[in-house]
Scaffold this motif. Structure first.
Motif, PDB file in Angstrom:
ATOM      1  N   ALA A  46       0.830  -1.216   0.000  1.00  0.00           N
ATOM      2  CA  ALA A  46       0.000   0.000   0.000  1.00  0.00           C
ATOM      3  C   ALA A  46       0.855   1.254   0.000  1.00  0.00           C
ATOM      4  O   ALA A  46       0.518   2.240  -0.652  1.00  0.00           O
ATOM      5  CB  ALA A  46      -0.941  -0.011   1.201  1.00  0.00           C
ATOM      6  N   ALA A  47       1.980   1.202   0.700  1.00  0.00           N
ATOM      7  CA  ALA A  47       2.861   2.370   0.791  1.00  0.00           C
ATOM      8  C   ALA A  47       3.473   2.734  -0.558  1.00  0.00           C
ATOM      9  O   ALA A  47       3.872   3.883  -0.761  1.00  0.00           O
ATOM     10  CB  ALA A  47       3.964   2.113   1.814  1.00  0.00           C
ATOM     11  N   GLN A  48       3.538   1.782  -1.497  1.00  0.00           N
ATOM     12  CA  GLN A  48       4.138   2.042  -2.805  1.00  0.00           C
ATOM     13  C   GLN A  48       3.101   2.354  -3.881  1.00  0.00           C
ATOM     14  O   GLN A  48       3.445   2.538  -5.041  1.00  0.00           O
ATOM     15  CB  GLN A  48       4.991   0.844  -3.237  1.00  0.00           C
ATOM     16  N   LEU A  49       1.834   2.408  -3.489  1.00  0.00           N
ATOM     17  CA  LEU A  49       0.756   2.679  -4.443  1.00  0.00           C
ATOM     18  C   LEU A  49       0.137   4.043  -4.184  1.00  0.00           C
ATOM     19  O   LEU A  49       0.282   4.593  -3.084  1.00  0.00           O
ATOM     20  CB  LEU A  49      -0.325   1.602  -4.322  1.00  0.00           C
ATOM     21  N   PRO A  50      -0.590   4.584  -5.159  1.00  0.00           N
ATOM     22  CA  PRO A  50      -1.349   5.811  -4.892  1.00  0.00           C
ATOM     23  C   PRO A  50      -2.272   5.577  -3.690  1.00  0.00           C
ATOM     24  O   PRO A  50      -2.796   4.467  -3.517  1.00  0.00           O
ATOM     25  CB  PRO A  50      -2.150   6.017  -6.183  1.00  0.00           C
TER      26      PRO A  50
END
Length: 141
Positions: A46-50
């Motif tokens: 999640a931290a690497q996604l919009p």
């Protein structure tokens, strides 16, 4: 990768008729993926996604915490169950859910760090590995 780019790629890869269908498919797959992988892994993804796409993974991780599962264990289910969950969430037949899942995972493969996708692939059973891009599927175990 930005939100609009990701949704556009999912739409194209899955052959979906409109962006709304691609949004629904992406959300359904991310939520289901978040249930399948360990909550800690879902948080890292999640931290690497919009933010709006990462929210689907975070919601699943938060549900796992409320259910008493630790950060190291996701739910164990197979391709049939994965497709069934995606199907119910996106409102599509199971075969379309499999197609959409493969498209979303291919887009994720380009959006997330290779190390993170390696962890996802390693967490998948052999049948779920069929959803991964061919270069990753070999590592599924």
């Amino acid at each position: 990768m930005q939100h609009n780019e990701m949704i556009g790629k999912v739409q194209e890869l899955a052959g979906l008729p409109d962006r709304g269908s691609a949004e629904r498919a992406t959300g359904a797959v991310l939520r289901t993926l978040g249930e399948r992988v360990a909550p800690g892994l879902a948080e890292h993804m999640a931290a690497q996604l919009p933010p709006d796409l990462g929210a689907h993974l975070r919601a699943a991780a938060q549900d796992a915490g409320r259910d008493g599962r630790g950060r190291a264990a996701g739910e164990r289910f197979d391709l049939t169950a994965f497709a069934g969950r995606v199907s119910g969430r996106a409102g599509v037949p199971d075969d379309a859910a499999v197609r959409d899942s493969a498209a979303v995972l291919e887009v994720l493969d380009g959006a997330l760090s290779p190390e993170l996708m390696d962890k996802v692939a390693a967490d998948f059973s052999a049948d779920l590995g069929e959803l991964l891009p061919s270069g990753r599927a070999r590592g599924a175990g």
